[in-house]
Design a protein around this motif. Structure first.
Motif, PDB file in Angstrom:
ATOM      1  N   ILE A  95      43.461  34.332  36.251  1.00  0.00           N
ATOM      2  CA  ILE A  95      42.493  34.569  37.792  1.00  0.00           C
ATOM      3  C   ILE A  95      43.059  33.234  39.129  1.00  0.00           C
ATOM      4  CG2 ILE A  95      40.056  33.602  38.546  1.00  0.00           C
ATOM      5  CD1 ILE A  95      39.175  34.726  35.453  1.00  0.00           C
ATOM      6  N   PHE A  96      43.551  32.175  38.772  1.00  0.00           N
ATOM      7  CA  PHE A  96      43.551  31.336  39.615  1.00  0.00           C
ATOM      8  C   PHE A  96      45.500  32.580  39.830  1.00  0.00           C
ATOM      9  CE2 PHE A  96      46.591  27.960  40.838  1.00  0.00           C
ATOM     10  CZ  PHE A  96      46.212  27.267  41.619  1.00  0.00           C
ATOM     11  N   ARG A  97      45.580  32.582  39.165  1.00  0.00           N
ATOM     12  CA  ARG A  97      46.759  33.034  39.956  1.00  0.00           C
ATOM     13  C   ARG A  97      46.718  34.338  40.968  1.00  0.00           C
ATOM     14  NH1 ARG A  97      50.177  38.151  39.256  1.00  0.00           N
ATOM     15  NH2 ARG A  97      49.107  37.989  37.451  1.00  0.00           N
ATOM     16  N   TYR A 135      38.203  38.480  45.024  1.00  0.00           N
ATOM     17  CA  TYR A 135      37.569  38.408  43.901  1.00  0.00           C
ATOM     18  C   TYR A 135      37.686  39.930  43.526  1.00  0.00           C
ATOM     19  CZ  TYR A 135      36.289  33.571  44.556  1.00  0.00           C
ATOM     20  OH  TYR A 135      36.079  32.527  44.929  1.00  0.00           O
ATOM     21  N   GLU A 136      36.678  40.844  43.615  1.00  0.00           N
ATOM     22  CA  GLU A 136      37.039  42.132  43.512  1.00  0.00           C
ATOM     23  C   GLU A 136      38.780  43.012  43.004  1.00  0.00           C
ATOM     24  OE1 GLU A 136      33.942  45.322  42.106  1.00  0.00           O
ATOM     25  OE2 GLU A 136      33.548  42.784  43.474  1.00  0.00           O
ATOM     26  N   ALA A 137      39.426  42.707  44.175  1.00  0.00           N
ATOM     27  CA  ALA A 137      40.835  43.090  43.392  1.00  0.00           C
ATOM     28  C   ALA A 137      40.922  42.315  42.134  1.00  0.00           C
ATOM     29  CB  ALA A 137      41.900  42.641  44.809  1.00  0.00           C
ATOM     30  N   ALA A 138      40.918  41.192  41.983  1.00  0.00           N
ATOM     31  CA  ALA A 138      40.760  39.982  40.857  1.00  0.00           C
ATOM     32  C   ALA A 138      40.578  40.917  39.632  1.00  0.00           C
ATOM     33  CB  ALA A 138      41.301  38.528  40.414  1.00  0.00           C
ATOM     34  N   ALA A 139      39.220  41.052  39.503  1.00  0.00           N
ATOM     35  CA  ALA A 139      38.253  41.789  38.439  1.00  0.00           C
ATOM     36  C   ALA A 139      38.497  42.682  37.972  1.00  0.00           C
ATOM     37  CB  ALA A 139      36.861  41.798  38.909  1.00  0.00           C
ATOM     38  N   ALA A 140      39.099  43.747  38.765  1.00  0.00           N
ATOM     39  CA  ALA A 140      39.379  44.894  38.777  1.00  0.00           C
ATOM     40  C   ALA A 140      40.889  44.689  37.444  1.00  0.00           C
ATOM     41  CB  ALA A 140      39.868  45.971  39.575  1.00  0.00           C
ATOM     42  N   GLU A 141      41.452  44.069  37.960  1.00  0.00           N
ATOM     43  CA  GLU A 141      43.546  43.995  37.444  1.00  0.00           C
ATOM     44  C   GLU A 141      42.805  43.437  36.058  1.00  0.00           C
ATOM     45  OE1 GLU A 141      47.310  43.384  37.394  1.00  0.00           O
ATOM     46  OE2 GLU A 141      46.129  43.902  39.430  1.00  0.00           O
ATOM     47  N   VAL A 156      32.510  37.655  37.455  1.00  0.00           N
ATOM     48  CA  VAL A 156      33.102  36.642  35.143  1.00  0.00           C
ATOM     49  C   VAL A 156      34.689  35.768  36.982  1.00  0.00           C
ATOM     50  CG1 VAL A 156      35.110  36.532  33.737  1.00  0.00           C
ATOM     51  CG2 VAL A 156      32.279  37.753  33.867  1.00  0.00           C
ATOM     52  N   VAL A 157      34.493  36.525  37.552  1.00  0.00           N
ATOM     53  CA  VAL A 157      36.587  36.073  38.055  1.00  0.00           C
ATOM     54  C   VAL A 157      35.991  34.707  39.109  1.00  0.00           C
ATOM     55  CG1 VAL A 157      37.694  36.896  40.167  1.00  0.00           C
ATOM     56  CG2 VAL A 157      37.746  38.494  38.352  1.00  0.00           C
ATOM     57  N   ARG A 158      34.867  34.871  39.908  1.00  0.00           N
ATOM     58  CA  ARG A 158      33.866  33.996  40.627  1.00  0.00           C
ATOM     59  C   ARG A 158      33.639  32.665  40.295  1.00  0.00           C
ATOM     60  NH1 ARG A 158      29.665  37.008  42.314  1.00  0.00           N
ATOM     61  NH2 ARG A 158      28.017  35.327  40.862  1.00  0.00           N
ATOM     62  N   ASN A 159      32.737  32.932  38.753  1.00  0.00           N
ATOM     63  CA  ASN A 159      32.178  31.561  38.156  1.00  0.00           C
ATOM     64  C   ASN A 159      33.704  30.969  37.916  1.00  0.00           C
ATOM     65  OD1 ASN A 159      30.099  31.999  39.635  1.00  0.00           O
ATOM     66  ND2 ASN A 159      29.517  33.318  37.219  1.00  0.00           N
ATOM     67  N   ARG A 160      34.539  31.627  36.659  1.00  0.00           N
ATOM     68  CA  ARG A 160      35.595  31.171  36.381  1.00  0.00           C
ATOM     69  C   ARG A 160      36.424  30.166  37.346  1.00  0.00           C
ATOM     70  NH1 ARG A 160      37.694  31.773  30.885  1.00  0.00           N
ATOM     71  NH2 ARG A 160      36.553  33.125  29.979  1.00  0.00           N
ATOM     72  N   LEU A 161      36.809  31.007  38.829  1.00  0.00           N
ATOM     73  CA  LEU A 161      37.869  30.487  39.766  1.00  0.00           C
ATOM     74  C   LEU A 161      37.251  29.095  40.310  1.00  0.00           C
ATOM     75  CD1 LEU A 161      40.584  30.675  40.964  1.00  0.00           C
ATOM     76  CD2 LEU A 161      38.859  32.032  43.324  1.00  0.00           C
TER      77      LEU A 161
END
Length: 185
Positions: free
Chosen positions: A139-141, A150-156, A163-168
């Motif tokens: 997520i950090f990378r 966030y949405e693109a990272a979540a899809a990846e 999850v991406v927003r909270n963890r980041l």
């Protein structure tokens, strides 16, 4: 396939003259290279020029380049820093040779102390990132390094946007805390 694993394949193909592979390298790394240049130069237009110069140099040097790690970003960042330093010297020289007043916003020198502090903080941040679990590192990378939304990272990653927003957010808080400890010490 994670982007850093693709770097090795892209570099080999681009070194053989494959322009599509080089475009993939460019798309993958243009954002972090831009922000490195912008951080050094403090000017969006100069940073854009340095980014272009960085990728021109990379294209020329790829045929003789051997990727030792998994990512091209450290190599591109090094090229970028050299190009930015050259740009600073050129701008200062050009301004010194004109009758116009010198722009005081440009640093007179690149401070070695600042570079050491910046390098130390970067090492500290990378050590903290290495301690994260795998999903947080990815997520950090994706978000902080590669500039994914966030949405693109979540899809990846196959997780939700939340999850991406909270963890980041937790990762950034952890990194800020580590940096604050060092600065306070």
């Amino acid at each position: 396939m994670p982007a850093t694993m693709q770097d090795r394949e892209w570099a080999a193909r681009a070194a053989s003259g494959d322009q599509d592979a080089f475009r993939a390298i460019y798309r993958e790394h243009v954002r972090p290279v831009y922000w490195i240049a912008h951080g050094i130069l403090g000017s969006a237009s100069d940073a854009e020029d340095v980014v272009q110069e960085t990728f021109v140099v990379a294209w020329r040097k790829l045929p003789g380049f051997e990727l030792l790690g998994d990512s091209l970003l450290p190599w591109l960042a090094t090229i970028c820093r050299f190009q930015a330093a050259n740009r600073l010297r050129r701008v200062r020289r050009d301004r010194a040779n004109t009758t116009d007043a010198m722009d005081e916003t440009l640093p007179a020198t690149v401070s070695v102390e600042d570079q050491v502090i910046t390098a130390s903080l970067a090492d500290l941040i990378m050590a903290e990132v290495d301690r994260l679990d795998e999903i947080d590192r990815e997520i950090f990378r994706l978000c902080a390094v590669d500039g994914y939304a966030y949405e693109a990272a979540a899809a990846e990653l196959g997780v939700s946007h939340a999850v991406v927003r909270n963890r980041l957010s937790r990762v950034r808080s952890r990194l800020r805390g580590a940096v604050k400890e060092v600065r306070d010490a």
